[in-house]
Design a protein around this motif. Sequence first.
Motif, mmCIF file in Angstrom:
data_model
loop_
_atom_site.group_PDB
_atom_site.id
_atom_site.type_symbol
_atom_site.label_atom_id
_atom_site.label_comp_id
_atom_site.label_asym_id
_atom_site.label_seq_id
_atom_site.Cartn_x
_atom_site.Cartn_y
_atom_site.Cartn_z
ATOM 1 N N SER A 112 0.539 -1.240 -0.274
ATOM 2 C CA SER A 112 0.162 -0.045 0.044
ATOM 3 C C SER A 112 1.301 1.776 -0.086
ATOM 4 C CB SER A 112 -0.948 0.447 1.437
ATOM 5 O OG SER A 112 -0.463 -0.121 2.386
ATOM 6 N N MET A 113 0.020 2.139 -0.204
ATOM 7 C CA MET A 113 1.332 3.254 -0.240
ATOM 8 C C MET A 113 1.170 4.036 1.429
ATOM 9 S SD MET A 113 2.125 6.087 -2.218
ATOM 10 C CE MET A 113 1.534 6.217 -3.959
ATOM 11 N N VAL A 114 2.591 4.558 2.015
ATOM 12 C CA VAL A 114 3.029 4.519 3.046
ATOM 13 C C VAL A 114 4.385 6.185 2.054
ATOM 14 C CG1 VAL A 114 4.225 4.333 4.801
ATOM 15 C CG2 VAL A 114 2.379 2.375 3.676
ATOM 16 N N ASN A 115 3.495 7.026 2.684
ATOM 17 C CA ASN A 115 4.537 8.592 2.969
ATOM 18 C C ASN A 115 4.785 8.371 1.473
ATOM 19 O OD1 ASN A 115 4.309 9.143 6.186
ATOM 20 N ND2 ASN A 115 5.935 7.200 6.049
ATOM 21 N N GLY A 116 4.049 8.713 0.377
ATOM 22 C CA GLY A 116 4.210 8.948 -0.882
ATOM 23 C C GLY A 116 4.407 7.117 -1.299
ATOM 24 N N GLU A 117 5.308 6.066 -0.891
ATOM 25 C CA GLU A 117 5.998 5.091 -1.085
ATOM 26 C C GLU A 117 5.325 4.105 -1.446
ATOM 27 O OE1 GLU A 117 8.377 5.290 -3.226
ATOM 28 O OE2 GLU A 117 9.639 6.791 -2.797
ATOM 29 N N TRP A 118 4.962 3.706 -2.230
ATOM 30 C CA TRP A 118 4.213 2.086 -2.259
ATOM 31 C C TRP A 118 5.581 0.806 -1.656
ATOM 32 C CZ3 TRP A 118 -0.474 0.482 -3.858
ATOM 33 C CH2 TRP A 118 -1.049 0.844 -4.168
ATOM 34 N N THR A 119 4.915 0.417 -0.259
ATOM 35 C CA THR A 119 5.850 -0.267 0.340
ATOM 36 C C THR A 119 4.717 -1.333 1.046
ATOM 37 O OG1 THR A 119 7.258 -0.465 1.867
ATOM 38 C CG2 THR A 119 5.588 1.238 2.544
ATOM 39 N N MET A 120 5.806 -2.701 1.828
ATOM 40 C CA MET A 120 4.402 -3.068 2.934
ATOM 41 C C MET A 120 4.872 -2.981 3.738
ATOM 42 S SD MET A 120 5.438 -7.123 1.682
ATOM 43 C CE MET A 120 4.278 -7.758 2.298
ATOM 44 N N PRO A 121 3.461 -2.007 4.962
ATOM 45 C CA PRO A 121 3.044 -1.301 5.964
ATOM 46 C C PRO A 121 4.245 -1.929 6.889
ATOM 47 C CG PRO A 121 1.048 -0.622 4.763
ATOM 48 C CD PRO A 121 2.382 -2.316 3.645
ATOM 49 N N ASP A 122 3.595 -3.102 7.096
ATOM 50 C CA ASP A 122 4.735 -4.067 8.668
ATOM 51 C C ASP A 122 5.621 -4.817 7.951
ATOM 52 O OD1 ASP A 122 3.629 -5.294 6.401
ATOM 53 O OD2 ASP A 122 2.701 -7.057 7.740
ATOM 54 N N LYS A 123 6.849 -4.144 7.218
ATOM 55 C CA LYS A 123 7.985 -5.279 6.873
ATOM 56 C C LYS A 123 8.892 -3.514 6.965
ATOM 57 C CE LYS A 123 8.921 -8.845 4.754
ATOM 58 N NZ LYS A 123 9.332 -9.999 4.047
ATOM 59 N N ASN A 124 9.784 -3.746 7.650
ATOM 60 C CA ASN A 124 11.133 -3.144 7.698
ATOM 61 C C ASN A 124 12.555 -3.090 6.580
ATOM 62 O OD1 ASN A 124 10.467 -0.169 9.240
ATOM 63 N ND2 ASN A 124 10.673 -1.719 10.648
ATOM 64 N N GLU A 125 11.810 -4.129 5.980
ATOM 65 C CA GLU A 125 13.386 -4.780 5.727
ATOM 66 C C GLU A 125 12.792 -6.000 4.791
ATOM 67 O OE1 GLU A 125 16.039 -7.120 7.161
ATOM 68 O OE2 GLU A 125 17.209 -4.970 9.032
ATOM 69 N N LEU A 126 12.282 -5.125 3.457
ATOM 70 C CA LEU A 126 12.547 -5.554 2.277
ATOM 71 C C LEU A 126 13.455 -6.842 2.005
ATOM 72 C CD1 LEU A 126 8.969 -3.591 1.045
ATOM 73 C CD2 LEU A 126 9.061 -4.793 2.436
ATOM 74 N N ASN A 127 12.730 -8.098 1.038
ATOM 75 C CA ASN A 127 13.562 -8.593 0.221
ATOM 76 C C ASN A 127 13.225 -8.385 -1.697
ATOM 77 O OD1 ASN A 127 15.301 -10.439 2.160
ATOM 78 N ND2 ASN A 127 13.040 -10.592 2.572
ATOM 79 N N ILE A 128 14.332 -7.883 -2.235
ATOM 80 C CA ILE A 128 13.892 -7.525 -3.558
ATOM 81 C C ILE A 128 14.992 -8.215 -4.338
ATOM 82 C CG2 ILE A 128 13.704 -5.202 -5.350
ATOM 83 C CD1 ILE A 128 11.850 -5.339 -3.153
ATOM 84 N N ALA A 129 14.066 -8.821 -5.609
ATOM 85 C CA ALA A 129 15.158 -9.592 -6.357
ATOM 86 C C ALA A 129 15.820 -8.541 -7.420
ATOM 87 C CB ALA A 129 14.553 -10.429 -6.912
ATOM 88 N N THR A 130 16.653 -8.666 -8.223
ATOM 89 C CA THR A 130 17.123 -8.324 -9.878
ATOM 90 C C THR A 130 18.862 -8.447 -10.116
ATOM 91 O OG1 THR A 130 17.568 -6.411 -10.997
ATOM 92 C CG2 THR A 130 17.908 -5.991 -8.280
#
Length: 312
Positions: A112-130
């Motif tokens: 969801s949108m949090v402070n103008g950014e799309w993120t998962m509100p319940d997680k501070n450390e996301l796992n992103i693949a690239t």
Amino acid sequence: MGKVIRIGTRESQLAVWQATKVQQLLLQNNFPSELVFIKSEGDIDLQTPLYEMGVQGIFTKSLDIALLHNKIDIAVHSMKDVPTQMAKGIVQAAVLERASYKDLLVYKGQWSMVNGEWTMPDKNELNIATSSTRRKAQWLNKFPLHQIHNLRGNVNTRLIKLQEENWDAAIFAAAGLERINLRPQNSIELDWMLPAPAQGAIMVVCREADDFCLDACNNFNHTDTAICTKIERDFLRQLLGGCSTPISALTTVKDNELIFKGNILSVDGKEKVTVEKTVFINESNDLGKIAATWLLQNGGQKIADRIRNGTK
């Protein structure tokens, strides 16, 4: 029937789509052609991160060899994969009109949108693949607490792996997914992320002395895209010359002006230097080199030197 132009392509769905697009454009101008499928080293080794493989030319080398050995007449590439210094005897024959240049975040779970950014509100450390050092560096610059994971393979393979792994999201080129109708609904365009030089554009190359193919392909060369991507590739070449580095560039046309934005980041994303310049189209010849020189003189040289030396 006249000469049948042999189009060299990789075997992935996206590569075949691109080659078929060129085949259709040739046919519209009364040039018959056929597809010739060739594997690249980048398609065979799907485990090693691209930045460890000497990524420059990893997806184009096999096609270059086939072209120079006269096994094919033209080759079709995602332009961002083409080395800024092409193989001797091979030249750019055409650039197709650019599709979306944007990067796309394909996510899982509840975002969801949090402070103008799309993120998962319940997680501070996301796992992103690239597998892209450019995407990794820009992401860590913005989200230093997140973890980045290597993700290789064609777009189909990467989408499947995203679902199988315990990752929160992965980054793709929007054009690649959209061209083959694979863009998921759960995706977000990363408007803040500058693309790779020439991202979203398709390049056709041929042998330098092949006037027949040069004339055939010139019929569908898109002038504005060719100008913009040349500036971006000049910028890349002036800085480091390879696409395995965290360098981004974008040139857009507005009215009679060219608007250039570029940056270089440290591999870990902690340092970033940006440049923006606007010129009239008739003054664009050296824009990429001028922007790169300015960037190097204003903090970019230190980052570039560390990248060359293999340090963060």
